[in-house]
Scaffold this active site. Structure first.
Site, PDB file in Angstrom:
ATOM      1  CG  HIS A   1     -12.885   4.156   2.935  1.00 59.25           C
ATOM      2  ND1 HIS A   1     -13.476   5.220   3.575  1.00 59.25           N
ATOM      3  CD2 HIS A   1     -11.561   4.266   3.189  1.00 59.25           C
ATOM      4  CE1 HIS A   1     -12.561   5.949   4.177  1.00 59.25           C
ATOM      5  NE2 HIS A   1     -11.379   5.383   3.968  1.00 59.25           N
TER       6      HIS A   1
ATOM      7  CG  ASP B   1      -5.131  10.458  17.120  1.00 56.46           C
ATOM      8  OD1 ASP B   1      -4.499   9.675  16.400  1.00 56.46           O
ATOM      9  OD2 ASP B   1      -5.714  10.107  18.179  1.00 56.46           O
TER      10      ASP B   1
ATOM     11  NE  ARG C   1      -6.305   1.354   0.052  1.00 49.95           N
ATOM     12  CZ  ARG C   1      -6.749   1.598   1.253  1.00 49.95           C
ATOM     13  NH1 ARG C   1      -6.012   1.343   2.292  1.00 49.95           N
ATOM     14  NH2 ARG C   1      -7.948   2.116   1.420  1.00 49.95           N
TER      15      ARG C   1
ATOM     16  CG  ASN D   1      -1.865   1.117   1.313  1.00 46.89           C
ATOM     17  OD1 ASN D   1      -1.829   2.020   0.465  1.00 46.89           O
ATOM     18  ND2 ASN D   1      -2.722   1.095   2.311  1.00 46.89           N
TER      19      ASN D   1
ATOM     20  CG  LEU E   1     -16.854   5.831  11.537  1.00 49.99           C
ATOM     21  CD1 LEU E   1     -17.623   6.038  12.839  1.00 49.99           C
ATOM     22  CD2 LEU E   1     -17.263   6.859  10.492  1.00 49.99           C
TER      23      LEU E   1
ATOM     24  NE  ARG F   1      -8.674  12.330   3.365  1.00 47.74           N
ATOM     25  CZ  ARG F   1      -8.872  11.045   3.115  1.00 47.74           C
ATOM     26  NH1 ARG F   1      -9.805  10.679   2.267  1.00 47.74           N
ATOM     27  NH2 ARG F   1      -8.145  10.127   3.713  1.00 47.74           N
TER      28      ARG F   1
ATOM     29  CB  ILE G   1     -13.026   6.412  14.930  1.00 52.58           C
ATOM     30  CG1 ILE G   1     -11.837   7.375  14.799  1.00 52.58           C
ATOM     31  CG2 ILE G   1     -14.110   7.002  15.816  1.00 52.58           C
ATOM     32  CD1 ILE G   1     -12.143   8.670  14.061  1.00 52.58           C
TER      33      ILE G   1
ATOM     34  CG  ASN H   1      -6.103   9.022  10.488  1.00 52.80           C
ATOM     35  OD1 ASN H   1      -6.421   9.799  11.388  1.00 52.80           O
ATOM     36  ND2 ASN H   1      -5.047   8.239  10.560  1.00 52.80           N
TER      37      ASN H   1
ATOM     38  CD  GLU I   1      -8.712  -0.719   4.271  1.00 51.74           C
ATOM     39  OE1 GLU I   1      -7.960  -0.498   5.248  1.00 51.74           O
ATOM     40  OE2 GLU I   1      -9.242   0.184   3.615  1.00 51.74           O
TER      41      GLU I   1
HETATM   42  P1  ADP Z   1      -6.406   5.114   8.714  1.00 56.23           P
HETATM   43  O1  ADP Z   1      -7.637   5.664   8.062  1.00 56.23           O
HETATM   44  O2  ADP Z   1      -5.191   6.000   8.575  1.00 56.23           O
HETATM   45  O3  ADP Z   1      -6.159   3.641   8.436  1.00 56.23           O
HETATM   46  P2  ADP Z   1      -7.245   4.177  11.337  1.00 56.23           P
HETATM   47  O4  ADP Z   1      -8.343   3.327  10.776  1.00 56.23           O
HETATM   48  O5  ADP Z   1      -6.100   3.521  11.977  1.00 56.23           O
HETATM   49  O6  ADP Z   1      -6.717   5.224  10.277  1.00 56.23           O
HETATM   50  O7  ADP Z   1      -7.940   5.172  12.395  1.00 56.23           O
HETATM   51  C1  ADP Z   1      -7.212   6.139  13.059  1.00 56.23           C
HETATM   52  C2  ADP Z   1      -8.189   6.889  13.995  1.00 56.23           C
HETATM   53  O8  ADP Z   1      -8.702   5.965  14.973  1.00 56.23           O
HETATM   54  C3  ADP Z   1      -7.506   8.012  14.773  1.00 56.23           C
HETATM   55  O9  ADP Z   1      -8.338   9.162  14.808  1.00 56.23           O
HETATM   56  C4  ADP Z   1      -7.394   7.409  16.163  1.00 56.23           C
HETATM   57  O10 ADP Z   1      -7.401   8.400  17.177  1.00 56.23           O
HETATM   58  C5  ADP Z   1      -8.669   6.589  16.228  1.00 56.23           C
HETATM   59  N1  ADP Z   1      -8.612   5.627  17.323  1.00 56.23           N
HETATM   60  C6  ADP Z   1      -7.832   4.533  17.457  1.00 56.23           C
HETATM   61  N2  ADP Z   1      -8.032   3.951  18.680  1.00 56.23           N
HETATM   62  C7  ADP Z   1      -8.969   4.709  19.324  1.00 56.23           C
HETATM   63  C8  ADP Z   1      -9.603   4.654  20.595  1.00 56.23           C
HETATM   64  N3  ADP Z   1      -9.321   3.686  21.479  1.00 56.23           N
HETATM   65  N4  ADP Z   1     -10.512   5.605  20.911  1.00 56.23           N
HETATM   66  C9  ADP Z   1     -10.808   6.594  20.033  1.00 56.23           C
HETATM   67  N5  ADP Z   1     -10.245   6.703  18.819  1.00 56.23           N
HETATM   68  C10 ADP Z   1      -9.344   5.786  18.466  1.00 56.23           C
END
Ligand code: ADP
Length: 392
Positions: free
Chosen positions: A177, A280, A89, A9, A205, A237, A326, A207, A376
């Site tokens: 996605h 974050d 990807r 990726n 949900l 975004r 998230i 980043n 993924e």
């Molecule tokens: P990406 O889209 O880059 O793959 P991820 O799917 O890893 O990202 O998601 C990252 C998000 O998930 C960040 O906003 C992070 O703060 C949030 N996150 C991860 N663990 C927790 C948690 N325990 N509580 C709240 N948010 C979380």
């Protein structure tokens, strides 16, 4: 013996990878190159049990060198494994690529022609492919697209109300996605086939964030459209914005396309709403600042709003599935979203939600609410294995 499969990726300055055996859902190793091209660029490689493995020490100046470093490190760590295929990807498959595709020069040319549709992502994905083709000339390379899953949208969810010729020129709602939605759909078919045959909204949900309406396993609507900017607010975004705002910024504030692009992709969303505090979610949840609370409130509200829209696209909803960093981890966000969804038959069980259970709806809830960790990499590995089985 079809051989091991490597998934790649490639982003602008990062390269995530995982090595899979010919069977099994867990990678035998994975890792990433971060900050490619910078002085502090680094390569990490972990075995399945989480132990760090040694890596070769070569300068990670570009994607080609980074892939070389990954391959040499993997060769040293797993000298007995034979690489059968590489799965990539790719963010944009346009209207043509509605499934994983074996890459040859003709396909690569078509993917290059799609770069203007995803200028911030596609060129990096293709740099990864070219570098892998160069390093492994004889090994099949398979592309998996974030747009493929959405090619089943009915026309009303595929078009904008612009002059018709723009649709023909590719200005459409592609949706993204899709690799994640593909995985969640396959998991639902395995874990809960009756639900999978119904009307499901998946909320990815992380980043990046989007939602998808999936009816009987097929995408019928998605919050992301022409670009990965539309729909929900994300880490940095903007999500949905009135296009009149962009006209105003160009006309009155003299912003050009690059400046607007930088603002919409990198300085908006949770980061922008929180006044620069954080993109974050964990940081925002831990903060007492009013801007953090308002950023979360906006995020939750827009998800509730789009949930209604996704359900409307299917004439109702049988299940809501959360995934992404998230969606999989934040009890707070899940429960806040479900605070105002009883009108659509969604009722959360707070103890199950707090315990991060697979099913977090109450027994009384008309619609199931589930948490399914997305994967993924496994979708890409499966596509590469599938290709190998076909040619074997
Ligand atoms: P990406 O889209 O880059 O793959 P991820 O799917 O890893 O990202 O998601 C990252 C998000 O998930 C960040 O906003 C992070 O703060 C949030 N996150 C991860 N663990 C927790 C948690 N325990 N509580 C709240 N948010 C979380």
């Amino acid at each position: 013996m079809i051989g091991a499969v490597l998934t790649l990726n490639a982003g602008s300055s990062s390269l995530k990878f995982a090595l899979y055996d010919e069977d099994g859902d867990e990678p035998v190793a994975d890792g990433a190159v971060d900050r490619i091209g910078a002085n502090e660029a680094s390569l990490s490689l972990k075995a399945a049990d989480g132990t760090e493995l040694p890596v070769v020490n070569i300068p990670l100046v570009d994607h080609a060198q980074s892939i070389k470093a990954v391959l040499e490190s993997l060769r040293a760590a797993f000298p007995d494994k034979k690489l059968g295929a590489i799965g990539h990807r790719v963010v944009h498959g346009g209207t043509e690529f509605d499934r994983p595709t074996s890459i040859d020069d003709e396909v690569l040319e078509k993917l290059e022609a799609l770069a203007p549709f995803a200028p911030l992502h596609q060129p990096h994905n293709l740099a990864g492919i070219r570098a892998a083709m160069q390093a492994f000339p004889g090994v099949p390379q398979i592309a998996c697209f974030d747009t493929s899953f959405h090619r089943t949208h009915p026309w009303v969810n595929d078009t904008f109300a612009l002059p018709r010729e723009y649709y023909d020129r590719g200005v459409r709602r592609y949706g993204f996605h899709g690799i994640s939605y593909d995985y969640i759909t396959s998991e639902l078919q395995r874990r809960a086939p009756l639900i999978a045959a119904g009307r499901v909204v998946v909320a990815h949900l992380g980043n990046g964030a989007s939602m998808c309406a999936i009816q009987n396993g097929r995408s019928v609507a998605s919050t992301m459209g022409f670009s990965a900017l539309d729909g929900l607010p994300m880490g940095t975004r903007c999500g949905q914005v009135d296009p009149g705002v962009l006209l105003y910024l160009m006309d009155q504030e003299g912003m050009d396309a690059d400046e607007i692009s930088d603002m919409l992709y990198r300085r908006s969303g949770l980061l922008g709403l929180s006044g620069g505090l954080a993109s974050d979610m964990r940081t925002l949840e831990a903060s007492d600042a009013i801007e953090a609370k308002e950023a979360i409130a906006y995020f939750v509200f827009r998800i509730q709003r789009e949930l209604g829209a996704m359900a409307a696209a299917m004439g109702g909803i049988d299940a809501l599935v959360f995934c992404g960093g998230i969606g999989e981890n934040s009890r707070l966000i899940r429960s806040r979203i479900c605070e105002r969804t009883e009108w659509m038959g969604i009722e959360i069980d707070h103890a199950r939600n707090a315990g991060n259970a697979e099913i977090i709806s109450s027994d009384m809830s008309r619609s199931k609410v589930m948490v399914i960790p997305t994967n993924e990499g496994l979708v890409i590995a499966r596509a590469a294995r599938e290709h190998l089985r076909h040619v074997a």
